[in-house]
Scaffold this motif. Structure first.
Motif, PDB file in Angstrom:
ATOM      1  N   LYS A   7      55.445  28.533 -99.385  1.00  0.00           N
ATOM      2  CA  LYS A   7      55.591  28.908-100.786  1.00  0.00           C
ATOM      3  C   LYS A   7      55.789  30.420-100.910  1.00  0.00           C
ATOM      4  CE  LYS A   7      52.726  26.962-103.592  1.00  0.00           C
ATOM      5  NZ  LYS A   7      51.502  26.674-104.362  1.00  0.00           N
ATOM      6  N   GLN A   8      55.015  31.193-100.157  1.00  0.00           N
ATOM      7  CA  GLN A   8      55.129  32.644-100.203  1.00  0.00           C
ATOM      8  C   GLN A   8      56.485  33.113 -99.682  1.00  0.00           C
ATOM      9  OE1 GLN A   8      52.969  34.827-101.523  1.00  0.00           O
ATOM     10  NE2 GLN A   8      51.715  33.110-102.158  1.00  0.00           N
ATOM     11  N   ILE A   9      56.927  32.533 -98.557  1.00  0.00           N
ATOM     12  CA  ILE A   9      58.208  32.923 -97.957  1.00  0.00           C
ATOM     13  C   ILE A   9      59.365  32.556 -98.873  1.00  0.00           C
ATOM     14  CG2 ILE A   9      59.806  32.389 -96.062  1.00  0.00           C
ATOM     15  CD1 ILE A   9      57.636  34.322 -95.286  1.00  0.00           C
ATOM     16  N   SER A  10      59.350  31.339 -99.409  1.00  0.00           N
ATOM     17  CA  SER A  10      60.458  30.943-100.275  1.00  0.00           C
ATOM     18  C   SER A  10      60.500  31.806-101.532  1.00  0.00           C
ATOM     19  CB  SER A  10      60.370  29.462-100.637  1.00  0.00           C
ATOM     20  OG  SER A  10      59.212  29.205-101.389  1.00  0.00           O
ATOM     21  N   GLY A  11      59.346  32.178-102.048  1.00  0.00           N
ATOM     22  CA  GLY A  11      59.315  33.064-103.212  1.00  0.00           C
ATOM     23  C   GLY A  11      59.883  34.430-102.892  1.00  0.00           C
ATOM     24  N   ALA A  12      59.538  34.956-101.722  1.00  0.00           N
ATOM     25  CA  ALA A  12      60.047  36.269-101.318  1.00  0.00           C
ATOM     26  C   ALA A  12      61.557  36.230-101.102  1.00  0.00           C
ATOM     27  CB  ALA A  12      59.351  36.737-100.043  1.00  0.00           C
ATOM     28  N   ILE A  13      62.043  35.161-100.492  1.00  0.00           N
ATOM     29  CA  ILE A  13      63.485  35.029-100.264  1.00  0.00           C
ATOM     30  C   ILE A  13      64.228  34.938-101.590  1.00  0.00           C
ATOM     31  CG2 ILE A  13      65.261  33.448 -99.390  1.00  0.00           C
ATOM     32  CD1 ILE A  13      63.403  32.910 -97.020  1.00  0.00           C
ATOM     33  N   GLU A  14      63.695  34.145-102.512  1.00  0.00           N
ATOM     34  CA  GLU A  14      64.344  34.028-103.818  1.00  0.00           C
ATOM     35  C   GLU A  14      64.368  35.366-104.555  1.00  0.00           C
ATOM     36  OE1 GLU A  14      62.831  30.869-106.216  1.00  0.00           O
ATOM     37  OE2 GLU A  14      63.096  29.413-104.612  1.00  0.00           O
ATOM     38  N   ARG A  15      63.293  36.127-104.440  1.00  0.00           N
ATOM     39  CA  ARG A  15      63.272  37.436-105.099  1.00  0.00           C
ATOM     40  C   ARG A  15      64.306  38.373-104.498  1.00  0.00           C
ATOM     41  NH1 ARG A  15      57.850  36.638-104.811  1.00  0.00           N
ATOM     42  NH2 ARG A  15      57.648  37.967-102.992  1.00  0.00           N
TER      43      ARG A  15
END
Length: 119
Positions: free
Chosen positions: A43-51
């Motif tokens: 969840k943290q990685i996907s959020g960072a990638i999306e940002r």
């Protein structure tokens, strides 16, 4: 009455704490912890990638998209002075044309069944 309940619950709690965990319990706890940490990490990685990548609904570009757009624009602006750029474009165009040719003659059913919007 309340003191009696508290003392019974304390005794039960102490007994449970003293009880040793079996190997099966330890493996189960480790498995659950691993799964939870993986979900949190994903969840943290996907959020960072999306940002970093993301283009929002309003067209706000992330850092990576801005960089890529800038580099592509710069490369096209300097295309007339860059011999490698011309040869790369020609190479890509030839590969695309060859692939279309092969797809048309070798796999005509793909093209025949391809959905085409009626707009």
């Amino acid at each position: 009455m309340r003191d009696l309940l508290n003392s019974k619950s304390e005794k039960l709690l102490r007994q449970l704490i003293r009880e040793a965990l079996t190997d099966t319990d330890k493996r189960e706890i480790a498995r659950i912890a691993k799964r939870q940490s993986k979900e949190h990490f994903d969840k943290q990685i996907s959020g960072a990638i999306e940002r970093e990548l993301g283009a929002s609904f309003f067209g706000t570009k992330g850092k990576i998209n801005k960089f890529v757009d800038g580099e592509i624009t710069k490369r096209f602006k300097n295309a007339d002075r860059d011999r490698d750029f011309d040869s790369a474009v020609i190479s890509v165009c030839r590969r695309v044309l060859k692939a279309l040719h092969d797809m048309h003659y070798k796999r005509s059913n793909l093209i025949d069944n391809m959905p085409i919007p009626k707009k």
